[in-house]
Design a protein around this motif. Structure first.
Motif, PDB file in Angstrom:
ATOM      1  N   UNK A 226     -17.658 -22.212  -5.952  1.00 39.98           N
ATOM      2  CA  UNK A 226     -17.464 -21.781  -4.563  1.00 39.98           C
ATOM      3  C   UNK A 226     -15.988 -21.724  -4.171  1.00 39.98           C
ATOM      4  N   UNK A 227     -15.153 -22.724  -4.504  1.00 43.42           N
ATOM      5  CA  UNK A 227     -13.736 -22.611  -4.128  1.00 43.42           C
ATOM      6  C   UNK A 227     -13.062 -21.394  -4.745  1.00 43.42           C
ATOM      7  N   UNK A 228     -13.333 -21.126  -5.996  1.00 47.99           N
ATOM      8  CA  UNK A 228     -12.741 -19.962  -6.656  1.00 47.99           C
ATOM      9  C   UNK A 228     -13.246 -18.666  -6.031  1.00 47.99           C
ATOM     10  N   UNK A 229     -14.507 -18.636  -5.667  1.00 48.45           N
ATOM     11  CA  UNK A 229     -15.063 -17.442  -5.030  1.00 48.45           C
ATOM     12  C   UNK A 229     -14.401 -17.190  -3.678  1.00 48.45           C
ATOM     13  N   UNK A 230     -14.177 -18.248  -2.914  1.00 56.28           N
ATOM     14  CA  UNK A 230     -13.501 -18.079  -1.625  1.00 56.28           C
ATOM     15  C   UNK A 230     -12.062 -17.606  -1.824  1.00 56.28           C
ATOM     16  N   UNK A 231     -11.360 -18.171  -2.788  1.00 58.63           N
ATOM     17  CA  UNK A 231      -9.973 -17.778  -3.028  1.00 58.63           C
ATOM     18  C   UNK A 231      -9.899 -16.306  -3.458  1.00 58.63           C
ATOM     19  N   UNK A 232     -10.794 -15.869  -4.315  1.00 58.35           N
ATOM     20  CA  UNK A 232     -10.758 -14.503  -4.833  1.00 58.35           C
ATOM     21  C   UNK A 232     -11.354 -13.472  -3.883  1.00 58.35           C
ATOM     22  N   UNK A 233     -12.052 -13.901  -2.862  1.00 57.69           N
ATOM     23  CA  UNK A 233     -12.773 -12.966  -1.993  1.00 57.69           C
ATOM     24  C   UNK A 233     -11.846 -11.974  -1.295  1.00 57.69           C
ATOM     25  N   UNK A 234     -10.713 -12.421  -0.821  1.00 61.77           N
ATOM     26  CA  UNK A 234      -9.775 -11.512  -0.164  1.00 61.77           C
ATOM     27  C   UNK A 234      -9.272 -10.435  -1.102  1.00 61.77           C
ATOM     28  N   UNK A 235      -8.976 -10.831  -2.326  1.00 61.33           N
ATOM     29  CA  UNK A 235      -8.504  -9.859  -3.317  1.00 61.33           C
ATOM     30  C   UNK A 235      -9.599  -8.856  -3.675  1.00 61.33           C
ATOM     31  N   UNK A 236     -10.841  -9.318  -3.720  1.00 62.51           N
ATOM     32  CA  UNK A 236     -11.952  -8.418  -4.018  1.00 62.51           C
ATOM     33  C   UNK A 236     -12.175  -7.400  -2.900  1.00 62.51           C
ATOM     34  N   UNK A 237     -12.070  -7.852  -1.658  1.00 63.56           N
ATOM     35  CA  UNK A 237     -12.224  -6.933  -0.524  1.00 63.56           C
ATOM     36  C   UNK A 237     -11.080  -5.929  -0.516  1.00 63.56           C
ATOM     37  N   UNK A 238      -9.875  -6.391  -0.770  1.00 65.72           N
ATOM     38  CA  UNK A 238      -8.717  -5.502  -0.831  1.00 65.72           C
ATOM     39  C   UNK A 238      -8.907  -4.466  -1.941  1.00 65.72           C
ATOM     40  N   UNK A 239      -9.330  -4.893  -3.107  1.00 71.86           N
ATOM     41  CA  UNK A 239      -9.563  -3.976  -4.215  1.00 71.86           C
ATOM     42  C   UNK A 239     -10.655  -2.956  -3.914  1.00 71.86           C
TER      43      UNK A 239
ATOM     44  N   UNK B  85     -10.869  12.719   7.235  1.00 68.05           N
ATOM     45  CA  UNK B  85     -10.168  11.708   6.436  1.00 68.05           C
ATOM     46  C   UNK B  85      -9.754  10.531   7.311  1.00 68.05           C
ATOM     47  N   UNK B  86      -9.182  10.811   8.466  1.00 70.83           N
ATOM     48  CA  UNK B  86      -8.751   9.733   9.365  1.00 70.83           C
ATOM     49  C   UNK B  86      -9.930   8.888   9.823  1.00 70.83           C
ATOM     50  N   UNK B  87     -11.019   9.543  10.154  1.00 70.61           N
ATOM     51  CA  UNK B  87     -12.191   8.826  10.638  1.00 70.61           C
ATOM     52  C   UNK B  87     -12.762   7.895   9.572  1.00 70.61           C
ATOM     53  N   UNK B  88     -12.976   8.410   8.383  1.00 64.59           N
ATOM     54  CA  UNK B  88     -13.590   7.603   7.323  1.00 64.59           C
ATOM     55  C   UNK B  88     -12.665   6.470   6.886  1.00 64.59           C
ATOM     56  N   UNK B  89     -11.387   6.748   6.736  1.00 65.15           N
ATOM     57  CA  UNK B  89     -10.461   5.687   6.325  1.00 65.15           C
ATOM     58  C   UNK B  89     -10.342   4.633   7.428  1.00 65.15           C
ATOM     59  N   UNK B  90     -10.388   5.053   8.682  1.00 62.06           N
ATOM     60  CA  UNK B  90     -10.384   4.088   9.784  1.00 62.06           C
ATOM     61  C   UNK B  90     -11.617   3.201   9.759  1.00 62.06           C
ATOM     62  N   UNK B  91     -12.778   3.799   9.513  1.00 65.35           N
ATOM     63  CA  UNK B  91     -14.020   3.025   9.451  1.00 65.35           C
ATOM     64  C   UNK B  91     -13.994   2.063   8.259  1.00 65.35           C
ATOM     65  N   UNK B  92     -13.533   2.539   7.095  1.00 64.77           N
ATOM     66  CA  UNK B  92     -13.446   1.669   5.915  1.00 64.77           C
ATOM     67  C   UNK B  92     -12.485   0.504   6.155  1.00 64.77           C
ATOM     68  N   UNK B  93     -11.381   0.785   6.822  1.00 66.90           N
ATOM     69  CA  UNK B  93     -10.402  -0.263   7.107  1.00 66.90           C
ATOM     70  C   UNK B  93     -10.973  -1.285   8.086  1.00 66.90           C
ATOM     71  N   UNK B  94     -11.637  -0.801   9.107  1.00 66.03           N
ATOM     72  CA  UNK B  94     -12.255  -1.712  10.075  1.00 66.03           C
ATOM     73  C   UNK B  94     -13.308  -2.591   9.407  1.00 66.03           C
ATOM     74  N   UNK B  95     -14.136  -2.007   8.550  1.00 63.92           N
ATOM     75  CA  UNK B  95     -15.149  -2.793   7.841  1.00 63.92           C
ATOM     76  C   UNK B  95     -14.514  -3.846   6.932  1.00 63.92           C
ATOM     77  N   UNK B  96     -13.461  -3.458   6.219  1.00 71.23           N
ATOM     78  CA  UNK B  96     -12.794  -4.413   5.330  1.00 71.23           C
ATOM     79  C   UNK B  96     -12.189  -5.568   6.122  1.00 71.23           C
ATOM     80  N   UNK B  97     -11.558  -5.248   7.256  1.00 72.73           N
ATOM     81  CA  UNK B  97     -10.964  -6.306   8.075  1.00 72.73           C
ATOM     82  C   UNK B  97     -12.031  -7.203   8.697  1.00 72.73           C
TER      83      UNK B  97
END
Length: 121
Positions: free
Chosen positions: A8-21, A50-62
């Motif tokens: 679990x600790x490793x999964x939490x640490x890597x989670x941000x990098x996985x979402x970014x990727x 393009x703007x709409x989809x990238x905005x939605x993807x960015x909002x979901x990732x955040x």
């Protein structure tokens, strides 16, 4: 008797990098798809596609990063006991929050050029 190691600790640490990727992959895959199909000038809901989809993807990732951050802060702790467990929890929480913050910054700076540079330039 062997101690059981929790992932679990490793999964939490890597989670941000996985979402970014995942965000990086989806943004560039969508952009290349749009350029390949010649859809760069299309509009959806009055916005450039393009703007709409990238905005939605960015909002979901955040939002996913915010959810993970809440889970870390609220207290999904590693199941260890004693002083060593507390120290490991503090370290894991600090590193996870740092990686989440860096990932959020990277996601934001990765999405900004989509609004500045034309999609297929």
């Amino acid at each position: 008797m062997r101690e059981q190691i929790s992932l679990r600790p490793l999964a939490f640490i890597a989670s941000g990098l996985l979402v970014w990727g995942a965000h990086f992959t989806l943004v560039y895959a969508f952009n290349s798809y749009v350029c390949t199909r010649g859809l760069a000038a299309d509009r959806l809901l009055g916005m450039n596609l393009v703007h709409l989809v990238i905005g939605v993807l960015t909002l979901l990732a955040l939002l996913v990063l915010a959810g993970i951050m809440l889970a870390v802060v609220i207290g999904h702790r590693p199941r260890l006991h004693g002083t060593q467990g507390e120290a490991l929890h503090g370290f894991t929480q600090s590193v996870t929050l740092l990686v989440l913050a860096i990932s959020a910054l990277a996601i934001f700076t990765q999405a900004v050029p989509a609004y500045i540079v034309p999609a297929c330039a």
